[in-house]
Motif scaffolding. Sequence first.
Motif, mmCIF file in Angstrom:
data_model
loop_
_atom_site.group_PDB
_atom_site.id
_atom_site.type_symbol
_atom_site.label_atom_id
_atom_site.label_comp_id
_atom_site.label_asym_id
_atom_site.label_seq_id
_atom_site.Cartn_x
_atom_site.Cartn_y
_atom_site.Cartn_z
ATOM 1 N N SER A 13 -3.271 6.517 4.120
ATOM 2 C CA SER A 13 -1.937 6.049 3.737
ATOM 3 C C SER A 13 -0.914 6.326 4.827
ATOM 4 N N PHE A 31 1.110 4.206 -2.823
ATOM 5 C CA PHE A 31 0.984 5.610 -2.411
ATOM 6 C C PHE A 31 2.184 6.420 -2.894
ATOM 7 N N PHE A 74 -11.244 13.740 -1.279
ATOM 8 C CA PHE A 74 -10.789 12.385 -1.591
ATOM 9 C C PHE A 74 -9.309 12.230 -1.303
ATOM 10 N N TRP A 75 -8.508 13.208 -1.768
ATOM 11 C CA TRP A 75 -7.066 13.125 -1.566
ATOM 12 C C TRP A 75 -6.696 13.318 -0.098
ATOM 13 N N SER A 107 0.831 -1.210 0.000
ATOM 14 C CA SER A 107 0.000 0.000 0.000
ATOM 15 C C SER A 107 0.865 1.259 0.000
ATOM 16 N N TYR A 144 -7.505 9.896 1.477
ATOM 17 C CA TYR A 144 -6.548 8.889 1.005
ATOM 18 C C TYR A 144 -5.177 9.099 1.635
ATOM 19 N N TYR A 145 -4.758 10.346 1.726
ATOM 20 C CA TYR A 145 -3.448 10.670 2.303
ATOM 21 C C TYR A 145 -3.397 10.271 3.777
#
Length: 215
Positions: free
Chosen positions: A159, A120, A151-152, A116, A155-156
Motif C-alpha cells: 500500500s 487502505f 500479512f499486514w 487502493s 499489505y502495508y
Amino acid sequence: MSWITRYCSSSIGRKQIMAKTGLMLCGFLIVHLAGNMLLYVGPEAFNAYAEKLTSNKFLLIPAEIVLFSIFAAHIFLAIKLTIENRSARGGVRYDVNAQAGEMSFATKTMPITGMSILIFLVIHLVNFKFADHNVEFGLYGVIQTHFHNIFWVVYYIISMGLLAFHVGHGLQSAFKTYGLSHPNYNDIIKNLSIGYAAIIFIGYSSIPVYFFFKG
C-alpha cells in the motif's frame, strides 16, 4: 453567479482545487510520518504524542473535519475529472498531456492507485484509530501486535508503494496544473517529486518491518 461559483464549476478551477487538496494531503503525510517516527523512541514517547493529539477535543474535532473535507474534495474531484477526461480525451488528468512511457502509465493508473489508497485508509483507521487501545503499551502495543502478522506487514508495504507512486506522479501533475512546466526546471520538479515519494515509502514501510523483526 459569484466568481467562486464560476471558478469551482469550471474545468480549470476543479483541476486546480484537486491539485491544491493533493498538495495539502502531501503535507499531512509528512507531518503524520514525523509523528510516527516516535515509534522508534518507545511506547512512552509515542503514546504521549498520541494522547496530546487526541486529548483536546476542541482542536481535534475541527482538525478532523477539515482533514476529512480535504480528502472528500480530492476524491470527489478525482472521480469527476476522471469521468470527464475519459469522455473528452481518453483519461488524461490534471489537464496535462502524458508523455511517453512511465508518465503515460502513471497517468493511466492514478484512478487505480487512488482507489487502493482509499481502501487502505479505511482499513488503517479500523485497525488503529478505532481499535481498542486498552491493551499493554496502549496504541503502541496495538501497532506492535498488528505488525507481528506477516500479512499486514506485506499489505502495508504494498500500500505504501502504491501511495508513493500516486503522490510522486500527483506532485508533478499538480505543479504543471499551476503552470510550473518549463524545460529548465521540469527535471528539478520530477526529482523532487521522486525524492518525496521515496521518503514516504521508506519512512512508512520501515515501521511494519521494524516491529516484525523486533518481535
